[in-house]
Design a protein around this motif. Structure first.
Motif, PDB file in Angstrom:
ATOM      1  N   ASP A   3      31.877  -6.850  10.565  1.00  0.00           N
ATOM      2  CA  ASP A   3      30.586  -6.226  10.286  1.00  0.00           C
ATOM      3  C   ASP A   3      30.742  -4.798   9.781  1.00  0.00           C
ATOM      4  OD1 ASP A   3      29.228  -8.508  10.970  1.00  0.00           O
ATOM      5  OD2 ASP A   3      28.412  -7.732  12.852  1.00  0.00           O
ATOM      6  N   SER A   4      31.679  -4.058  10.354  1.00  0.00           N
ATOM      7  CA  SER A   4      31.850  -2.659   9.946  1.00  0.00           C
ATOM      8  C   SER A   4      32.275  -2.561   8.479  1.00  0.00           C
ATOM      9  CB  SER A   4      32.871  -1.944  10.837  1.00  0.00           C
ATOM     10  OG  SER A   4      34.128  -2.588  10.756  1.00  0.00           O
ATOM     11  N   THR A   5      33.087  -3.494   8.028  1.00  0.00           N
ATOM     12  CA  THR A   5      33.524  -3.509   6.630  1.00  0.00           C
ATOM     13  C   THR A   5      32.341  -3.792   5.710  1.00  0.00           C
ATOM     14  OG1 THR A   5      35.708  -4.287   7.312  1.00  0.00           O
ATOM     15  CG2 THR A   5      35.123  -4.593   4.997  1.00  0.00           C
ATOM     16  N   LEU A   6      31.541  -4.781   6.077  1.00  0.00           N
ATOM     17  CA  LEU A   6      30.362  -5.120   5.267  1.00  0.00           C
ATOM     18  C   LEU A   6      29.353  -3.973   5.260  1.00  0.00           C
ATOM     19  CD1 LEU A   6      29.685  -8.855   6.195  1.00  0.00           C
ATOM     20  CD2 LEU A   6      30.684  -7.953   4.098  1.00  0.00           C
ATOM     21  N   LYS A   7      29.153  -3.365   6.417  1.00  0.00           N
ATOM     22  CA  LYS A   7      28.196  -2.259   6.511  1.00  0.00           C
ATOM     23  C   LYS A   7      28.648  -1.102   5.620  1.00  0.00           C
ATOM     24  CE  LYS A   7      25.774   0.672   9.802  1.00  0.00           C
ATOM     25  NZ  LYS A   7      25.526   0.980  11.211  1.00  0.00           N
ATOM     26  N   PHE A  35      14.619  -7.050  -3.737  1.00  0.00           N
ATOM     27  CA  PHE A  35      14.868  -6.389  -2.457  1.00  0.00           C
ATOM     28  C   PHE A  35      15.910  -5.279  -2.621  1.00  0.00           C
ATOM     29  CE2 PHE A  35      17.559  -5.940   1.268  1.00  0.00           C
ATOM     30  CZ  PHE A  35      16.645  -5.588   2.247  1.00  0.00           C
ATOM     31  N   LEU A  36      17.016  -5.613  -3.299  1.00  0.00           N
ATOM     32  CA  LEU A  36      18.084  -4.630  -3.477  1.00  0.00           C
ATOM     33  C   LEU A  36      17.584  -3.404  -4.250  1.00  0.00           C
ATOM     34  CD1 LEU A  36      21.046  -7.061  -4.238  1.00  0.00           C
ATOM     35  CD2 LEU A  36      20.680  -5.732  -2.130  1.00  0.00           C
ATOM     36  N   GLN A  37      16.777  -3.652  -5.273  1.00  0.00           N
ATOM     37  CA  GLN A  37      16.178  -2.538  -6.013  1.00  0.00           C
ATOM     38  C   GLN A  37      15.329  -1.672  -5.083  1.00  0.00           C
ATOM     39  OE1 GLN A  37      13.930  -4.238  -9.317  1.00  0.00           O
ATOM     40  NE2 GLN A  37      15.274  -3.173 -10.754  1.00  0.00           N
ATOM     41  N   SER A  38      14.571  -2.310  -4.215  1.00  0.00           N
ATOM     42  CA  SER A  38      13.686  -1.562  -3.315  1.00  0.00           C
ATOM     43  C   SER A  38      14.471  -0.700  -2.331  1.00  0.00           C
ATOM     44  CB  SER A  38      12.753  -2.511  -2.556  1.00  0.00           C
ATOM     45  OG  SER A  38      13.426  -3.143  -1.488  1.00  0.00           O
ATOM     46  N   GLU A 136      22.289  -9.788   5.162  1.00  0.00           N
ATOM     47  CA  GLU A 136      23.316  -8.934   5.766  1.00  0.00           C
ATOM     48  C   GLU A 136      22.870  -7.477   5.755  1.00  0.00           C
ATOM     49  OE1 GLU A 136      26.132 -10.043   7.494  1.00  0.00           O
ATOM     50  OE2 GLU A 136      24.884 -11.820   7.215  1.00  0.00           O
ATOM     51  N   TYR A 137      22.228  -7.058   4.693  1.00  0.00           N
ATOM     52  CA  TYR A 137      21.687  -5.696   4.641  1.00  0.00           C
ATOM     53  C   TYR A 137      20.697  -5.495   5.787  1.00  0.00           C
ATOM     54  CZ  TYR A 137      19.471  -1.434   2.984  1.00  0.00           C
ATOM     55  OH  TYR A 137      18.993  -0.152   2.900  1.00  0.00           O
ATOM     56  N   GLU A 138      19.779  -6.431   5.931  1.00  0.00           N
ATOM     57  CA  GLU A 138      18.768  -6.319   6.984  1.00  0.00           C
ATOM     58  C   GLU A 138      19.413  -6.322   8.372  1.00  0.00           C
ATOM     59  OE1 GLU A 138      14.910  -8.346   4.812  1.00  0.00           O
ATOM     60  OE2 GLU A 138      16.347  -9.669   5.788  1.00  0.00           O
ATOM     61  N   ARG A 139      20.411  -7.153   8.556  1.00  0.00           N
ATOM     62  CA  ARG A 139      21.073  -7.270   9.858  1.00  0.00           C
ATOM     63  C   ARG A 139      21.906  -6.030  10.190  1.00  0.00           C
ATOM     64  NH1 ARG A 139      25.963  -9.049  11.969  1.00  0.00           N
ATOM     65  NH2 ARG A 139      26.878  -9.469   9.933  1.00  0.00           N
ATOM     66  N   LEU A 140      22.667  -5.553   9.224  1.00  0.00           N
ATOM     67  CA  LEU A 140      23.623  -4.477   9.491  1.00  0.00           C
ATOM     68  C   LEU A 140      23.047  -3.072   9.357  1.00  0.00           C
ATOM     69  CD1 LEU A 140      26.644  -6.063   7.634  1.00  0.00           C
ATOM     70  CD2 LEU A 140      26.362  -5.853  10.114  1.00  0.00           C
TER      71      LEU A 140
END
Length: 146
Positions: A3-7, A35-38, A136-140
């Motif tokens: 997770d730390s790598t992805l974050k 979403f990514l743009q936002s 993953e963005y939302e989770r991390l």
């Protein structure tokens, strides 16, 4: 992948090219890109018919997208792929031909390819598969802004 790598990847990245980004607002690729743009990312659509998607010029090929950004002095951090698993090995080979490859190839949820994974990792490029970049963005990042 930890997770730390992805974050860290999501926090440090600014530009995300998206292979298979559809101009159809009902498609997952469009919703993820929006979403990514936002969240402040610059998105680069790669769509064979060209045109414009989400206010960005859609490049017809992977090569064209990377060349145009390289000429502009922009580094593509993540290449997010919305294509069938069967297409992944060929896309991986195309990535190896790029003069300025991304630091990460991210293959969307439900897509996998052992061959593509091996090809990309051999080139020392981070490879993430079968995960949704939006989820993953939302989770991390707890929906925090970049």
């Amino acid at each position: 992948m930890q997770d730390s790598t992805l974050k860290n990847l999501l926090q440090d990245s600014k530009v995300i090219a998206i292979v298979g980004l559809s101009p159809n607002p009902d498609k997952p690729s469009f919703k993820v890109a929006q979403f990514l743009q936002s969240k402040g990312y610059k998105i680069l659509p790669i769509y064979p018919k060209g045109g414009e998607i989400l206010g960005e010029i859609a490049h017809q090929t992977l090569q064209a997208a990377f060349e145009s950004q390289s000429k502009a002095g922009v580094k593509i951090d993540i290449l997010n792929i919305f294509r069938k698993s069967e297409a992944l090995p060929q896309i991986a080979e195309e990535i190896l031909q790029l003069k300025n490859p991304p630091k990460c190839v991210w293959v969307q949820l439900g897509l996998t390819s052992a061959q593509a994974k091996q090809t990309i990792r051999k080139a020392n490029i981070m490879y993430v598969e079968d995960l949704c970049i939006k989820l993953e963005y939302e989770r991390l990042l707890n929906d925090s802004t970049l």
